[in-house]
Structure formats: C-alpha cells, structure tokens
Design a protein around this motif. Sequence first.
Motif, mmCIF file in Angstrom:
data_model
loop_
_atom_site.group_PDB
_atom_site.id
_atom_site.type_symbol
_atom_site.label_atom_id
_atom_site.label_comp_id
_atom_site.label_asym_id
_atom_site.label_seq_id
_atom_site.Cartn_x
_atom_site.Cartn_y
_atom_site.Cartn_z
ATOM 1 N N ARG A 74 7.494 -1.193 -2.549
ATOM 2 C CA ARG A 74 8.670 -0.351 -2.299
ATOM 3 C C ARG A 74 9.879 -0.737 -3.158
ATOM 4 N N GLY A 75 9.593 -1.217 -4.371
ATOM 5 C CA GLY A 75 10.680 -1.571 -5.284
ATOM 6 C C GLY A 75 10.695 -3.059 -5.571
ATOM 7 N N ILE A 76 9.767 -3.497 -6.419
ATOM 8 C CA ILE A 76 9.612 -4.919 -6.743
ATOM 9 C C ILE A 76 10.281 -5.210 -8.080
ATOM 10 N N THR B 85 7.016 0.516 -7.772
ATOM 11 C CA THR B 85 6.541 1.109 -6.522
ATOM 12 C C THR B 85 5.076 1.486 -6.668
ATOM 13 N N ASP C 57 11.730 -2.501 -10.374
ATOM 14 C CA ASP C 57 11.691 -1.402 -9.405
ATOM 15 C C ASP C 57 10.288 -0.795 -9.290
ATOM 16 N N LEU D 274 6.316 -12.009 -0.197
ATOM 17 C CA LEU D 274 6.364 -10.568 0.002
ATOM 18 C C LEU D 274 6.245 -10.237 1.478
ATOM 19 N N LEU E 205 7.967 -5.527 -0.192
ATOM 20 C CA LEU E 205 9.200 -5.975 -0.828
ATOM 21 C C LEU E 205 9.174 -7.495 -1.006
#
Length: 232
Positions: free
Chosen positions: A31-33, A17, A15, A221, A225
């Motif tokens: 944005r939340g990897i 960011t 998650d 990506l 994301l």
Amino acid sequence: MHSPQLRDMVIDARDVTLTLGSGDAATQILRGIDLAVPRGQSVALLGPSGSGKSSLMAILSGLERATGGSVAVAGLDFGALDEDSLARARRGRIGIVLQAFHLLPTMTARENVAVPMELAGVADAFERADAELAAVGLGHRIGHYPSQLSGGEQQRVAIARALGPRPDLVFADEPTGNLDTATGAAIMDLLFERQAAAGATLVIITHDPALAVRCDRVVTLGDGLIVEDRAA
C-alpha cells in the motif's frame, strides 16, 4: 531523475503498490512502500504472515510487477522492462535463495551451480562452480545429485548457485525454514560470509528476530506498509 545520494542504491523503490484481482474482489497487498538499500548492506524483512514481505521480494527481484510506483534495481528501471528483459536483467545481477531449494534433480551439484552462470554468459562457469562449491564446503560433493545430499548440503548448493554469478543483490526467503536449528545456524553463517566476500547486498525475509539482528538493518512490514525501519 533520482537524487544524487541514491546513485549507489542497489534498490530504489518508491510508493510501490500491489493489488491482486479487480473490482469488488481486489485485494491490496502493498500500500505504498518506499525502500532504498545501498550497496553491500544486509537487510532483514520482518513481519507477520500476510504483511507483504514475500510480495515485496517478488517485486524487487523482478518476479512480480508492481501495480504502481517505481522500482529501480541494480541500476535498471524494472517498470520499463518487458518479461524477457526482466529475465535477462535478473541473470548475473540477482541471486535468490529460497527455503525450498529448487535444485534440478537430474543435474549434479556442479551442474546446478554452473548452468545458470552459463545462461548469464559467464565464460568459466564450471570452474567458478567448482570454486563456489569448495567455498561452501562441498568440494568433495560436486558430482553428487540433489537426492544424494542432505537438506543442509542442498541449501549450500543453492547458496553457491545464487552467489556464483557474483550478483549485486541476493534475496533469501526463509532460507533455513526446511532445516533443523543447528544446520540452519550454520547455513546463515555461511550466507553472511559469502555475502561479505562477494560485496553483495543481502535482503533476508525471516520470522526470526535473532537472525534479523545479525543484519545491518531491520525493516518491519505490517498490512502492506513499512511500520518500522531501523539499524539492527
């Protein structure tokens, strides 16, 4: 506590960011990897410019701090380390190859490879530098300065420098971007060969699908994301 199956993960990012700026000027880059990479795997990071590839690499290599989430690399919790500790953590554990070679112009090829190893505490740094340079085909150029080397030769020195300390993890950000096609292909052959010999994990940022399919895995990506994660 990480689950048992992730113990052998060289990268365990959850998650993640990254936001630059604040207030109305804030820009969300990642944005939340979620990304877990096991030891010895080669991974291509694909995606258009602005998708977050280089930002993700900067976070995973300890050069940038995530705004949120957790990042564990080579068994270390990057979120718990201060800047000095992060710098020490990179030494010997993480190698980085960039398209701009970043060799020190006042040092010979041998010194460019050996000095980072000395900083990492390697006792036989100069002997290992000689061996690494020989392995990349530059045993006859160890006393030359960067200005006396071609672009392909400089990138070979950069690969020897990155792999000399035998790191767990090697990042390569568009490593052939400044090279002609034939030289670039030879450099990638060499990078994969040296990665395999070292048993290192390799993460490559590239725009080249032909290079990506040479990796074990392709992670794409888009807009901060992961939009696809598949075996090559």
